[in-house]
Each structure stands twice: as structure tokens, then as C-alpha cells.
Scaffold this motif. Structure first.
Motif, PDB file in Angstrom:
ATOM      1  N   GLU A 101       0.636  -0.848  -0.072  1.00  0.00           N
ATOM      2  CA  GLU A 101       0.142   0.366  -0.245  1.00  0.00           C
ATOM      3  C   GLU A 101       0.516   1.048  -0.307  1.00  0.00           C
ATOM      4  OE1 GLU A 101      -3.242  -0.354  -0.646  1.00  0.00           O
ATOM      5  OE2 GLU A 101      -3.371  -2.070  -0.444  1.00  0.00           O
ATOM      6  N   SER A 102       1.699   1.288   0.428  1.00  0.00           N
ATOM      7  CA  SER A 102       3.216   2.454   0.608  1.00  0.00           C
ATOM      8  C   SER A 102       3.258   2.697  -0.467  1.00  0.00           C
ATOM      9  CB  SER A 102       3.802   1.445   1.291  1.00  0.00           C
ATOM     10  OG  SER A 102       3.867   1.752   3.065  1.00  0.00           O
ATOM     11  N   ALA A 103       4.108   1.595  -1.577  1.00  0.00           N
ATOM     12  CA  ALA A 103       4.198   1.700  -3.122  1.00  0.00           C
ATOM     13  C   ALA A 103       3.202   2.477  -3.814  1.00  0.00           C
ATOM     14  CB  ALA A 103       5.055   0.114  -3.381  1.00  0.00           C
ATOM     15  N   GLU A 104       1.856   1.682  -3.492  1.00  0.00           N
ATOM     16  CA  GLU A 104       0.330   1.993  -4.464  1.00  0.00           C
ATOM     17  C   GLU A 104       0.433   3.779  -4.362  1.00  0.00           C
ATOM     18  OE1 GLU A 104      -0.535  -0.807  -6.241  1.00  0.00           O
ATOM     19  OE2 GLU A 104      -1.883   1.270  -6.626  1.00  0.00           O
ATOM     20  N   VAL A 105       0.356   4.551  -2.606  1.00  0.00           N
ATOM     21  CA  VAL A 105       0.360   5.219  -2.329  1.00  0.00           C
ATOM     22  C   VAL A 105       1.369   6.541  -3.411  1.00  0.00           C
ATOM     23  CG1 VAL A 105       0.696   7.410   0.007  1.00  0.00           C
ATOM     24  CG2 VAL A 105      -0.907   5.320  -0.309  1.00  0.00           C
ATOM     25  N   LEU A 106       2.624   5.739  -3.102  1.00  0.00           N
ATOM     26  CA  LEU A 106       4.013   6.364  -3.834  1.00  0.00           C
ATOM     27  C   LEU A 106       3.307   6.515  -5.601  1.00  0.00           C
ATOM     28  CD1 LEU A 106       7.440   4.768  -2.417  1.00  0.00           C
ATOM     29  CD2 LEU A 106       5.997   7.543  -2.424  1.00  0.00           C
ATOM     30  N   MET A 107       2.940   5.548  -5.723  1.00  0.00           N
ATOM     31  CA  MET A 107       2.921   5.997  -7.298  1.00  0.00           C
ATOM     32  C   MET A 107       1.461   6.538  -7.838  1.00  0.00           C
ATOM     33  SD  MET A 107       3.100   1.812  -8.402  1.00  0.00           S
ATOM     34  CE  MET A 107       2.304   1.229  -7.062  1.00  0.00           C
ATOM     35  N   ALA A 108       0.056   6.812  -6.893  1.00  0.00           N
ATOM     36  CA  ALA A 108      -0.797   6.787  -6.793  1.00  0.00           C
ATOM     37  C   ALA A 108      -0.157   9.450  -6.918  1.00  0.00           C
ATOM     38  CB  ALA A 108      -1.251   7.351  -6.264  1.00  0.00           C
ATOM     39  N   SER A 109       0.616   9.603  -6.018  1.00  0.00           N
ATOM     40  CA  SER A 109       1.077  10.781  -6.304  1.00  0.00           C
ATOM     41  C   SER A 109       1.737  11.587  -6.811  1.00  0.00           C
ATOM     42  CB  SER A 109       2.052  10.837  -4.100  1.00  0.00           C
ATOM     43  OG  SER A 109       3.526  10.289  -4.998  1.00  0.00           O
TER      44      SER A 109
ATOM     45  N   LEU B 122      -5.261   9.588  -5.001  1.00  0.00           N
ATOM     46  CA  LEU B 122      -4.936   9.425  -4.321  1.00  0.00           C
ATOM     47  C   LEU B 122      -5.121   9.039  -2.513  1.00  0.00           C
ATOM     48  CD1 LEU B 122      -1.458  10.029  -2.921  1.00  0.00           C
ATOM     49  CD2 LEU B 122      -2.147  12.237  -3.259  1.00  0.00           C
ATOM     50  N   THR B 123      -5.683  10.131  -2.022  1.00  0.00           N
ATOM     51  CA  THR B 123      -6.542   9.646  -0.797  1.00  0.00           C
ATOM     52  C   THR B 123      -7.102   7.849  -0.300  1.00  0.00           C
ATOM     53  OG1 THR B 123      -8.107  11.543  -1.688  1.00  0.00           O
ATOM     54  CG2 THR B 123      -8.980  10.787   0.040  1.00  0.00           C
ATOM     55  N   ALA B 124      -7.301   7.944  -1.772  1.00  0.00           N
ATOM     56  CA  ALA B 124      -8.166   6.077  -1.612  1.00  0.00           C
ATOM     57  C   ALA B 124      -6.504   5.587  -1.370  1.00  0.00           C
ATOM     58  CB  ALA B 124      -8.842   5.136  -3.253  1.00  0.00           C
ATOM     59  N   GLU B 125      -5.750   5.476  -1.890  1.00  0.00           N
ATOM     60  CA  GLU B 125      -4.458   4.972  -1.540  1.00  0.00           C
ATOM     61  C   GLU B 125      -4.250   5.247  -0.040  1.00  0.00           C
ATOM     62  OE1 GLU B 125      -4.830   2.591  -5.317  1.00  0.00           O
ATOM     63  OE2 GLU B 125      -3.793   2.299  -3.030  1.00  0.00           O
TER      64      GLU B 125
END
Length: 685
Positions: free
Chosen positions: A36-44, A52-55
Motif C-alpha cells: 500500500e505504501s508503494a501504491e501511495v507513492l505511485m498515486a502521488s 491518492l486519497t483512496a490509496e
């Protein structure tokens, strides 16, 4: 949300994603947090705020699951953030650009502890040999190494900003400094001392000579009491002044009292209590860097003075647990996953750890030989209330049921005779015949359903009975007569020994059928095995007499036969005494060596020991140790403590030894209405 996730975690893993993560454990949860941390980085990287909010929400959810797995609550995180909010990062960095100086002791009683404190506070420096100045590598701070008694003066009237010294030295110098934080080491008292027995109190020193290295404080003390005193000042070895004829009394620091004792002195009065303190010049007392140092020193002090305790407790007893371990604000309480139980984690003063453990120990359950026992209270046998044929009576039934409903942890049913030959009183409970089984089985089932750990004590009277009660001439290790109510016994032979062994093995078979959780063999109260052990009664010279291993031969044979018969499925306790074999501490006929051998020989054959003494806190064999402490040095087997535990104060003392797993109470204490609640209230405060 956190509480909702805990509730979901208690659901079946196949119906709840949260439950499946918690069931899989930390490795699975950590893997999801990383994903999930990686997903946040990619979404940002994208400009899609909704994505980004969902991630971030997904990451937040998985972090909370990890917190539950590790026993961390939102309150724990909030507390950590509150600590960080005391100073902003920019303020701390700005403060670090301003140069400061701190005086620390170059030698003496607090110098070493101060060096440790500075390193724990993250102040890294290197002090070169014979140099009294050092610079911190990671803070704008210069350290100046000075004599401790000069530090208050340099901080109050010189150019030094901070100092670490004793409160006594601050008071003696009479300078204007701010005491920013006490440091909880170097704790002692400044006392008026005089040769032992020479003066009744400090008032008797009027007109006498006093030597000290604290002339100002000494003069102030005697002046407020209007006592004319001649004060002389020395800078070292103050305690020797009286013996060397320089003084009639001294004013000096007392830490452990050993130096004072060695000099033949005693304290007549205390002038002040003192400890090491972090001081600052008033002009920098409110600076940001001062607050940074204060916060660090306070954190170190809190960590050293406190400890985290974790334990499980029945839900019904949670209010008692919270009262005993309230924490700095409140304890952390979580579900254990088992109905009716809570997990408690709390910060308590390190100095109180033993006191807290003894208060909480009676409340918590523990596991003994695959059985969870709800508390550490043991109820002893009632004795002498069975029917004449040895069957369970209504009186016995009501007695034990009442104690079970009052939440006794363990019940030991009456001294039950294993054979008619070994019956010692007309109304003694029996386990020697098939007709005894049904009544005992019904009683044990009801007590077990009430949550009690149930045992029964096996007994053989040996020589301590008569033909009218036991139906034949009593048998013992030798020819014995216990008095007018008893018959002369005959000495048992090999056939008798085999028969006695058979009686006990049949008894444990019946105990297994009945459903007892454990059995206890009586080797006390002048019963058969006690007679064999005691040289007063055992006068034999064959393999059953003389050395300790011979006197224990029949008992060990019986214990091994019992264990073999039930294949070790039922734990066996040994009930024994030694106070009746020890005349006094100075001249025992049952020596310490005998006792050590007694425990060593029996340990492989029993599962736990149940020693009884006249008083559980009595000392034995000329040593300043109790029987419990003595036994614990010889065995790791569980112990049941017993001996005049008829008050909560004695119970607390016994618990404080931390040597026993269970505590057998005197019947007088058990006769009190709501006795368990009374004990809990007294012990938990």
C-alpha cells in the motif's frame, strides 16, 4: 475505526478480511503495508486527488491492522505525537545554532552517572586526556568539567549556562539559579551525626564542636534552633573528625549509611534531602534549547524509573486491575480473543514492580499441567465430616460447593483413607472402595463445572489409629504407641509394603475414574510416610530405616507405582512437614543436609510440593531464609505455600517472596463472608 477493526478481527477468518490478516500474522500484514505504501507513492505522481486519497485510506487501514497485531493503540500514537509537539523541528534547529555551555562534575560520586546521562540524551562528545573542556559533535554545547561544589557558583554568577550538580551544593552556595529538572540519582540526606549513643538528639550538641564541608547549611540549621555551635570546615573525610578528636559531631551526607556506620556514628537529625539536579542560569531558563535538554533528561528519568507490565485478567476483575496498574494516564486494555478475558498493558514505577506483582498475582489465572486455574488460592481439606462408611456426606458437599461458588481456585478434598487399614478417624472420607466412587464423582463434576481445580489427599494412618477404627492392629515403620487413644502398632514387613503400595495404586485409579485433576499424598501430620521419615518413630535398621534414602524407600515405591498405574496422566503432589522434625535453629535433629537430600531424592517422583510449617514466614536451619526459599533453591517444581496464612498481611508477605505458585489459606480466613472479595480489597488496595 480502531475498535471496529478489533471487533471484525474476532470474526471467522473466512468471513472477514481483517480477521484473515490478523490470523495470518505480522509477516502478511507488513507485506500489505509495503504494497500500500508503494501504491501511495505511485498515486502521488498523478494529479488525481481522489485516487491518492483512496490509496492513503488503504494504507491507513493496513497500518491500523498492524497496530492491533502489535498491541499499539491510537492513544499510544497520540501520546507520542503530543511529545513531539512540545517543540517544532524548526524551533529545535534554531535553538541548536545558539552556543551554550554546561558545567558537569569532573570526578566524585555523581560524575559517572552524569556521563551516562549525557550519552543517553544523545550528546556525543570526546573528552581528551587531562582536558576539562569538550565540545558536543551534534549540539551547540560546550561541556566544562569542574568540581561539583563549584558548579552552582559558575552557573549562577559566571558565564556558564547550565550545570549538573547536587541540590545540597546549590543550597550551600546560595546563588540564583533555576532548578530545571531533578535527575533521580545521587539521592542522599544531609544529616547531623554524632558518635553512637553519646547524644540523645541534636539539641544536646549546644556548645559543642561541629565539623562539616557545608558550613553555611550547618550554621543556618543550628542558628534556627538557637544552639551555640563552633563550626569548622574541612573538604574531605568529614566522618573521621570525631574519632580523630577534631569534633564532637559532624554534618555530612548519608547515602547508604555504610560510611556512617563504619565511623561509629549515628544520625541525630536530617537537614535536607538532596539529589542530582539540572540547573540553568535564569537568563537562559526559558530558552528553546533548555526545554530540549529538559525534555530529554525527563524522558530518560521516566524510562529508568518505570517499566511496562503486561498480563491477562478475567473481564470481571478488570476494575481491580485498572486500580492496581492505572498507568501514567490509563492502561491499555484489549481483547485476548478468548471470551471473558482482557489483556492489560500499563506503565508502573520500577520501584513498585514487586508490590504490584504481589497485588495482581492473586487475580490472574495461571496454567499448571495443562489446566488453567482461575486464581492462586488453595482451600485445604475440611477433614472428619464424611459418613461413617467413608462416603461423601451432605456436609462435605455443601462445604466445598460454597467455597467453589466463592471462586476458590483449587480445592483439596479431605484426607481420604486408601484402605480400611489406614483409616485414622470414624468420620474420615474414603477412596478405598467402589462404593466411595459415585458420591465423589458427583461432587467433583459439580466443582469442576464451577471452574475449580480439584484434588484429593491420599492418606494412610500407619501407627496413628486403633483396631476399633481400622479393624486390625495398626502397622507402622516400628512398634509405636501414640497414646491412650491408639493401639500399639506392629512393624510392617515386605508383604505389608506390597499391600500398602497396592492400596495407593488402586486409589489413584479410582481418582482418575472420578475425574480429579490431581492427587496429593500425605507425608505429614504423623501419618504413615511421616512416621517413616521421622527417626523418632522409625527405629529400623533394615532397608526401610537409617539413611534418608531408606526412610523414603516405601514412599518413593508408592509414588512410582501410582504414576505408572495412570501413565503419568494425573499430577501428584507431596504434602509434607519438617517443623516437627527440627528442634530449633541451633540444634536440629533433621539437618539442612537431610532436607536437601529429602527434596533431591523425591523431586523425580512428584509433580509439585506442598510443604506445611507452623508459620509460612518462619526461618529454618539457622539461615535467614524461609522454607519456601530453601525448597526453591533445590527444585523448580511448583510449590503450594501453607502455614498459618490466616491474615492478608501474612498472605502478602508470602506472595512477596515470589517462590510459590499457590497459597493454601487458613480455614479462619476462609470462614469470613465474601472472603475472596475481602482478600482482593486488602491486597489490591
Amino acid at each position: 475505526m480502531y475498535q471496529r477493526l478489533i471487533e471484525r478481527g474476532n470474526q471467522p477468518a473466512d468471513t472477514s478480511y481483517t480477521a484473515s490478516l490478523l490470523t495470518a500474522g505480522a509477516h502478511k500484514i507488513l507485506k500489505k503495508v509495503a504494497e500500500e505504501s508503494a501504491e501511495v507513492l505511485m498515486a502521488s505522481v498523478s494529479s488525481d486527488k481522489t485516487h491518492l486519497t483512496a490509496e492513503i485510506a488503504d494504507l491507513y487501514y493496513h497500518v491500523m491492522v498492524l497496530m492491533i497485531n502489535k498491541g499499539i493503540t491510537p492513544a499510544d500514537v497520540r501520546a507520542e505525537l503530543e511529545k513531539r509537539s512540545a517543540l517544532s523541528g524548526l524551533a529545535e534547529k534554531a535553538a541548536l545554532r545558539k552556543p551554550y555551555s554546561m558545567a558537569v562534575p569532573k570526578k566524585g560520586r555523581i560524575a559517572e552517572r552524569t556521563e551516562i546521562l549525557l550519552k543517553k540524551a544523545g550528546l556525543n562528545y570526546t573528552r581528551r586526556h587531562r582536558q576539562d573542556v569538550a565540545y558536543c559533535l551534534n549540539a551547540p554545547l560546550m561541556l566544562v568539567f569542574l568540581p561539583a561544589h563549584d558548579i552552582p557558583l559558575y552557573v549562577g554568577e559566571g558565564e556558564i549556562h547550565y550545570g549538573i550538580t547536587g541540590q545540597d551544593l546549590v543550597a550551600e552556595n546560595d546563588v540564583c539559579v533555576e532548578e530545571v529538572e531533578t535527575l533521580a540519582y545521587g539521592i542522599c540526606k544531609l544529616c547531623v551525626q554524632a558518635p553512637k549513643g553519646k547524644y540523645a538528639d541534636a539539641e544536646a550538641l549546644a556548645g559543642k564542636r561541629v565539623v562539616t564541608s557545608f558550613p553555611r547549611l550547618a550554621e543556618q540549621y543550628f542558628k534556627t534552633r538557637e544552639l551555640p555551635i563552633r563550626i569548622r570546615t574541612v573538604n574531605g573525610s568529614v566522618e573521621a573528625a570525631c574519632s580523630l578528636g577534631l569534633a564532637d559531631a559532624v554534618v555530612d551526607l548519608v547515602e547508604s549509611g555504610e560510611t556512617m556506620e563504619a565511623a561509629g556514628l549515628e544520625a541525630l537529625d536530617t537537614i535536607m534531602r538532596t539529589e542530582t539536579v539540572f540547573i540553568a542560569n535564569p537568563r537562559v531558563a526559558e530558552d528553546e534549547f533548555t526545554q530540549i535538554l529538559k525534555m530529554r533528561f525527563n524522558g530518560i528519568k521516566t524510562a529508568e524509573q518505570n517499566v511496562i507490565i503486561e498480563y491477562n485478567i478475567p473481564s470481571a476483575r478488570l476494575p481491580d486491575a485498572v486500580r492496581i496498574t492505572p498507568g501514567s494516564k490509563s492502561p491499555t486494555v484489549m481483547d485476548t480473543g478468548e471470551a471473558g478475558w482482557k489483556a492489560v498493558k500499563s506503565l508502573i514505577p520500577r520501584a513498585d514492580i514487586n508490590h504490584v506483582i504481589e497485588r495482581i498475582s492473586l487475580l490472574e489465572s495461571f496454567t499448571l499441567y495443562n489446566h488453567t486455574i482461575r486464581n492462586r488460592i488453595v482451600v485445604p481439606p475440611s477433614d472428619g465430616n464424611a459418613q461413617r462408611d467413608g462416603r461423601v456426606s451432605h456436609t462435605i458437599f455443601e462445604y466445598y460447593l460454597k467455597l467453589a461458588k466463592q471462586e476458590a481456585g483449587t480445592l483439596i478434598l479431605d484426607n481420604a483413607y486408601v484402605a480400611q487399614q489406614g483409616k485414622s478417624s470414624p468420620l474420615q472420607l474414603g477412596i478405598s472402595e467402589e462404593e466411595h466412587i459415585n458420591g465423589l464423582k458427583n461432587l467433583v463434576k459439580i466443582l469442576t463445572d464451577e471452574g475449580v481445580y480439584v484434588g484429593i489427599r491420599f492418606s494412610h494412618a500407619g501407627a496413628k489409629t486403633n483396631e476399633k477404627i481400622c479393624g486390625e492392629q495398626p502397622v507402622g515403620p516400628s512398634e509405636i504407641n501414640f497414646g491412650k487413644d491408639y493401639d500399639n502398632s506392629r512393624e510392617f514387613d515386605e508383604d505389608d509394603a506390597e499391600e500398602i503400595t497396592m492400596y495407593f495404586t488402586h486409589a489413584i485409579e479410582r481418582a482418575e475414574e472420578i475425574g480429579f485433576h490431581f492427587v496429593e499424598v500425605n507425608a505429614a501430620q504423623q501419618m504413615l510416610f511421616d512416621q517413616c521419615i521421622n527417626t523418632r518413630y522409625n527405629q529400623r535398621t533394615d532397608k526401610y530405616g537409617g539413611p534418608m534414602e531408606n526412610r523414603l524407600r516405601l514412599l518413593i515405591t508408592v509414588l512410582d507405582a501410582m504414576r505408572t498405574r495412570v501413565k503419568g496422566k494425573i499430577p501428584i503432589s507431596l504434602f509434607f512437614s519438617i517443623h516437627d522434625k527440627v528442634q530449633d535453629k541451633a540444634d536440629p535433629d533433621f539437618s539442612a543436609q537431610d532436607f536437601d537430600q529429602f527434596i533431591r531424592l523425591l523431586e523425580p517422583h512428584v509433580d509439585f510440593f506442598h510443604p506445611i510449617t507452623i508459620h509460612v514466614m518462619n526461618k529454618f536451619f539457622g539461615e535467614e531464609v524461609t522454607l519456601l526459599e530453601w525448597i526453591r533453591n533445590s527444585t523448580s517444581k511448583p510449590l503450594i505455600a501453607e502455614g498459618n496464612i490466616k491474615s492478608t498481611s501474612v498472605l502478602k508477605e508470602a506472595i512477596g517472596l515470589e517462590k510459590a505458585e499457590m497459597y493454601c489459606l487458613d480455614k479462619g480466613l476462609l470462614s469470613r463472608p465474601n472472603w475472596l472479595q475481602f482478600i482482593q480489597k486488602k491486597i489490591t488496595g
